[in-house]
Design a protein around this motif. Structure first.
Motif, PDB file in Angstrom:
ATOM      1  N   GLU A 176       0.838  -1.204   0.000  1.00 52.28           N
ATOM      2  CA  GLU A 176       0.000   0.000   0.000  1.00 52.28           C
ATOM      3  C   GLU A 176       0.876   1.259   0.000  1.00 52.28           C
ATOM      4  OE1 GLU A 176      -3.614  -0.244   2.666  1.00 52.28           O
ATOM      5  OE2 GLU A 176      -2.287  -1.754   3.578  1.00 52.28           O
ATOM      6  N   VAL A 177       0.758   2.031  -1.047  1.00 52.28           N
ATOM      7  CA  VAL A 177       1.589   3.225  -1.201  1.00 52.28           C
ATOM      8  C   VAL A 177       1.192   4.282  -0.176  1.00 52.28           C
ATOM      9  CG1 VAL A 177       2.257   5.090  -2.769  1.00 52.28           C
ATOM     10  CG2 VAL A 177       1.905   2.754  -3.653  1.00 52.28           C
ATOM     11  N   PHE A 178       2.193   4.786   0.563  1.00 50.78           N
ATOM     12  CA  PHE A 178       1.905   5.834   1.544  1.00 50.78           C
ATOM     13  C   PHE A 178       2.724   7.098   1.327  1.00 50.78           C
ATOM     14  CE2 PHE A 178       5.332   3.366   3.540  1.00 50.78           C
ATOM     15  CZ  PHE A 178       6.199   4.363   4.003  1.00 50.78           C
ATOM     16  N   SER A 179       3.684   7.059   0.394  1.00 51.70           N
ATOM     17  CA  SER A 179       4.503   8.251   0.163  1.00 51.70           C
ATOM     18  C   SER A 179       5.141   8.203  -1.218  1.00 51.70           C
ATOM     19  CB  SER A 179       5.595   8.365   1.240  1.00 51.70           C
ATOM     20  OG  SER A 179       6.384   9.527   1.052  1.00 51.70           O
ATOM     21  N   GLU A 238      21.693  14.804 -12.362  1.00 49.52           N
ATOM     22  CA  GLU A 238      22.519  13.635 -12.079  1.00 49.52           C
ATOM     23  C   GLU A 238      22.087  12.899 -10.808  1.00 49.52           C
ATOM     24  OE1 GLU A 238      24.747  12.443 -14.101  1.00 49.52           O
ATOM     25  OE2 GLU A 238      24.469  14.092 -15.524  1.00 49.52           O
ATOM     26  N   ALA A 239      21.851  13.652  -9.744  1.00 47.27           N
ATOM     27  CA  ALA A 239      21.568  13.030  -8.439  1.00 47.27           C
ATOM     28  C   ALA A 239      20.085  12.951  -8.119  1.00 47.27           C
ATOM     29  CB  ALA A 239      22.281  13.803  -7.325  1.00 47.27           C
ATOM     30  N   GLY A 240      19.233  13.384  -9.033  1.00 35.19           N
ATOM     31  CA  GLY A 240      17.804  13.375  -8.787  1.00 35.19           C
ATOM     32  C   GLY A 240      17.209  11.975  -8.771  1.00 35.19           C
ATOM     33  N   ARG A 241      16.223  11.765  -7.906  1.00 35.92           N
ATOM     34  CA  ARG A 241      15.557  10.478  -7.788  1.00 35.92           C
ATOM     35  C   ARG A 241      14.060  10.692  -7.538  1.00 35.92           C
ATOM     36  NH1 ARG A 241      19.937   9.551  -9.315  1.00 35.92           N
ATOM     37  NH2 ARG A 241      21.428   7.955  -8.607  1.00 35.92           N
ATOM     38  N   LEU A 242      13.285   9.641  -7.846  1.00 37.04           N
ATOM     39  CA  LEU A 242      11.872   9.589  -7.483  1.00 37.04           C
ATOM     40  C   LEU A 242      11.712   8.376  -6.593  1.00 37.04           C
ATOM     41  CD1 LEU A 242       8.873  10.497  -7.838  1.00 37.04           C
ATOM     42  CD2 LEU A 242       8.750   8.831  -9.717  1.00 37.04           C
ATOM     43  N   ALA A 243      11.079   8.561  -5.432  1.00 37.71           N
ATOM     44  CA  ALA A 243      10.898   7.468  -4.473  1.00 37.71           C
ATOM     45  C   ALA A 243       9.411   7.201  -4.253  1.00 37.71           C
ATOM     46  CB  ALA A 243      11.557   7.810  -3.144  1.00 37.71           C
ATOM     47  N   VAL A 244       9.062   5.920  -4.254  1.00 38.19           N
ATOM     48  CA  VAL A 244       7.702   5.478  -3.932  1.00 38.19           C
ATOM     49  C   VAL A 244       7.819   4.497  -2.777  1.00 38.19           C
ATOM     50  CG1 VAL A 244       5.651   4.248  -4.729  1.00 38.19           C
ATOM     51  CG2 VAL A 244       6.884   5.770  -6.305  1.00 38.19           C
ATOM     52  N   HIS A 245       7.177   4.807  -1.657  1.00 35.20           N
ATOM     53  CA  HIS A 245       7.235   3.956  -0.469  1.00 35.20           C
ATOM     54  C   HIS A 245       5.877   3.300  -0.225  1.00 35.20           C
ATOM     55  CE1 HIS A 245      11.092   5.774   0.631  1.00 35.20           C
ATOM     56  NE2 HIS A 245      10.533   6.968   0.476  1.00 35.20           N
ATOM     57  N   ALA A 246       5.895   2.044   0.203  1.00 36.26           N
ATOM     58  CA  ALA A 246       4.643   1.326   0.449  1.00 36.26           C
ATOM     59  C   ALA A 246       4.780   0.387   1.640  1.00 36.26           C
ATOM     60  CB  ALA A 246       4.232   0.538  -0.793  1.00 36.26           C
ATOM     61  N   LYS A 247       3.660   0.149   2.316  1.00 32.17           N
ATOM     62  CA  LYS A 247       3.606  -0.781   3.442  1.00 32.17           C
ATOM     63  C   LYS A 247       3.273  -2.174   2.924  1.00 32.17           C
ATOM     64  CE  LYS A 247       0.777  -1.841   7.523  1.00 32.17           C
ATOM     65  NZ  LYS A 247      -0.373  -1.396   8.349  1.00 32.17           N
ATOM     66  N   LEU A 248       3.996  -3.179   3.409  1.00 35.67           N
ATOM     67  CA  LEU A 248       3.795  -4.552   2.971  1.00 35.67           C
ATOM     68  C   LEU A 248       2.870  -5.316   3.919  1.00 35.67           C
ATOM     69  CD1 LEU A 248       7.455  -5.513   1.967  1.00 35.67           C
ATOM     70  CD2 LEU A 248       5.560  -4.909   0.441  1.00 35.67           C
TER      71      LEU A 248
END
Length: 261
Positions: A176-179, A238-248
């Protein structure tokens, strides 16, 4: 000049061949993974959350998890899982090496590939339950690999895709995506080790507060989480990122009679 043209043509051929090899390997992996047994069951976020989100149920990973991964592990022992985000091309095997460099230019069959692989952080222990699992994938322009993750920056997509499915060697989970947020490599959002519950809770709170959008997914010191990370130029080329966090949350296993254990 003639040599330059030949060189450019050869480089273009190599690039095209590399992408084609990656696509073929992915197709083969999916055929192997989904070739046996019945149709996948449904995995759903908790009913209250699903009702609030007003989204359809999310297709689950196949129930015969281990045997499917075993078939892929006969091709390469590095296979440690499977990741699927419904309604997108994200439907890939997950591999793991002794470092985070090996699969930057290889597919799961160890072949050179510009599209690379979806791979687990080498610090995670694939044979164990990890508090924080980190998965990397390339942000492909054609939308393959993790090229679809950028869609989570859109509120409508965030709302209509509240979860994805994650398979390990021994368990299946709904995530479940939370961030979701843009960041850079200066931020340690891929931390995997925590000495105390307090450290872990502070980490989870931090990544939650970074989110572009709020979420009502409940989290605690006992929660297991997963992070999907890809390159993104929004904050830095160069250092940019996209993060998707989820609860398992573990999916219930069914016995031979179709009953949940």
């Amino acid at each position: 000049m003639g040599l330059s043209i030949i060189g450019i043509a050869y480089s273009s051929y190599q690039l095209g061949f590399s992408y084609a090899t990656g696509s073929q390997a992915t197709a083969e992996a999916r055929q192997i993974y989904y070739s046996s047994s019945e149709e996948p069951a449904e995995a759903k976020p908790p009913e209250a959350k699903r009702a609030e989100a007003r989204v359809p149920a999310i297709p689950a990973m196949p129930s015969k998890t281990t045997s499917r991964l075993d078939s892929l592990k006969k091709i390469t022992p590095d296979v440690v899982g499977w990741l699927r985000l419904h309604d997108t091309p994200i439907d890939y095997p997950i591999v793991q090496a002794q470092d985070n460099l090996y699969y930057l230019n290889r597919n799961y069959k160890h072949e050179e590939s510009k599209s690379r692989s979806i791979f687990m952080d080498y610090r995670n222990r694939a044979e164990e339950e990890n508090r924080h699992t980190v998965i990397y994938g390339r942000n492909m322009k054609d939308g393959s690999m993790f090229g679809q993750l950028k869609r989570y920056a859109d509120l409508e997509f965030f709302r209509t895709h509240p979860a994805f499915t994650f398979d390990t060697l021994y368990e299946s989970y709904v995530a479940e995506v939370f961030s979701v947020y843009y960041t850079t490599t200066d931020v340690d959002y891929i931390r995997t080790q925590f000495d105390t519950d307090a450290e872990y809770e502070a980490f989870v709170q931090d990544i939650r507060e970074r989110s572009l959008y709020p979420s009502d997914v409940s989290l605690s010191a006992d929660s297991l989480i997963i992070t999907l990370s890809t390159c993104d130029s929004t904050m830095d080329k160069e250092a940019g990122r996209l993060a998707v966090h989820a609860k398992l949350t573990k999916l219930a296993k069914e016995d031979g009679a179709g009953r949940s254990e």
